[in-house]
Design a protein around this motif. Structure first.
Motif: not given
Length: 126
Positions: A58, A73, A56, A71, A79-80, A51, A69
């Motif tokens: 990906t 913050d 943003g 993502s 990061m997740y 990412i 997925s």
């Protein structure tokens, strides 16, 4: 000192879900992309997802597209990786990594990533 710390790994049944987190500290990552790789013993480290923390955008490995997925913050510098419909072949140590955006290597190439976490084990059972 830059630190990337993964968490959230564990044992899950096939078809289940897990969410991995990667907490970053020690610098601003606004000009970085972050990614997830995984590795099983005896094999090379494999790209999973990345990412761009600024835009943003990906990108996913074909093997996880539609199931995982990624993502981020920016406020939390975290990061997740949300993993769903897990398969036996997803079993691996998962690493998060950070890559300077101007690096001239492919986003899938682990050599382009400057910072790495210590890894977290994900085991998918039948």
């Amino acid at each position: 000192q830059v630190q990337l710390v993964e968490s959230g790994g564990g044992l899950v049944q096939a078809g289940g879900s897990l969410r991995l987190s990667c907490a970053a500290s020690g610098r601003t990552f606004s000009n970085y992309a972050m990614g997830w790789f995984r590795q099983v013993p005896g094999k090379e480290r494999e790209f999973v997802a990345t990412i761009n923390l600024s835009g943003g955008g990906t990108y996913y490995a074909e093997s996880v597209k539609g199931r995982f997925s990624i993502s981020g913050d920016n406020d939390k510098n975290t990061m997740y990786l949300q993993m769903s419909s897990l398969k036996l072949e997803d079993t691996a140590v998962y690493y998060c990594a950070a890559r300077y955006l101007a690096t001239g290597t492919a986003v899938t190439d682990p050599r382009g990533y400057s910072y790495w976490g210590q890894g977290t084990q994900v085991t998918v059972s039948s």
